[in-house]
Design a protein around this motif. Structure first.
Motif, short mmCIF file in Angstrom:
data_model
loop_
_atom_site.label_atom_id
_atom_site.label_comp_id
_atom_site.label_asym_id
_atom_site.label_seq_id
_atom_site.Cartn_x
_atom_site.Cartn_y
_atom_site.Cartn_z
N LYS A 2 8.69 5.30 -3.03
CA LYS A 2 7.37 4.59 -2.51
C LYS A 2 6.11 4.89 -3.31
O LYS A 2 5.91 5.91 -3.82
CB LYS A 2 7.18 4.94 -1.16
CG LYS A 2 6.07 4.06 -0.38
CD LYS A 2 6.14 4.76 1.03
CE LYS A 2 4.72 4.26 1.96
NZ LYS A 2 4.71 4.52 3.18
N ASP A 3 5.39 3.71 -3.69
CA ASP A 3 4.25 3.83 -4.45
C ASP A 3 3.43 4.66 -3.77
O ASP A 3 2.88 4.54 -2.36
CB ASP A 3 3.73 2.45 -4.60
CG ASP A 3 4.38 1.66 -5.80
OD1 ASP A 3 5.00 2.50 -6.51
OD2 ASP A 3 4.11 0.56 -5.87
N THR A 5 -0.40 5.03 -2.28
CA THR A 5 -1.53 4.05 -2.00
C THR A 5 -2.59 4.67 -1.31
O THR A 5 -3.73 4.29 -1.35
CB THR A 5 -1.00 3.04 -0.92
OG1 THR A 5 -0.48 3.68 0.28
CG2 THR A 5 0.24 2.12 -1.40
N SER A 6 -2.52 6.05 -1.15
CA SER A 6 -3.72 6.63 -0.25
C SER A 6 -4.83 7.12 -1.28
O SER A 6 -4.45 7.69 -2.41
CB SER A 6 -3.28 7.88 0.50
OG SER A 6 -4.46 8.57 0.89
#
Length: 86
Positions: A2-3, A5-6
């Motif tokens: 998963k990328d 993003t936070s």
């Protein structure tokens, strides 16, 4: 995978890369305290920074604006694919 993003974790990751780089440079210089080592280390860092800039900014902005790279492996694939076409 998963990328990420936070914004917090992205900034922390960048900070950790900086800490690793500074730590490695300090340990290298402490291990071999010569001005030649410091100059070669500075040249190495500068050269890799310029390559990274070339790989992700220059290629996308000036050579092939339609291609988006996701990393150095993506850049290598791009170069190999272009070489096969020529």
């Amino acid at each position: 995978m998963k990328d990420l993003t936070s914004a917090f974790w992205i900034k922390l990751k960048g900070l950790l890369f900086l800490v690793i780089g500074i730590g490695a440079a300090v340990f290298l210089l402490l291990d071999n305290l010569k001005w030649q080592t410091a100059v070669l280390l500075a040249m190495t860092i500068w050269g890799f920074c310029r390559f990274y800039y070339f790989a992700f900014y220059v290629i996308e902005k000036y050579v092939d604006p339609g291609y988006k790279f996701s990393g150095l492996i993506s850049f290598a694939r791009y170069l190999l694919q272009r070489q096969k076409k020529n």
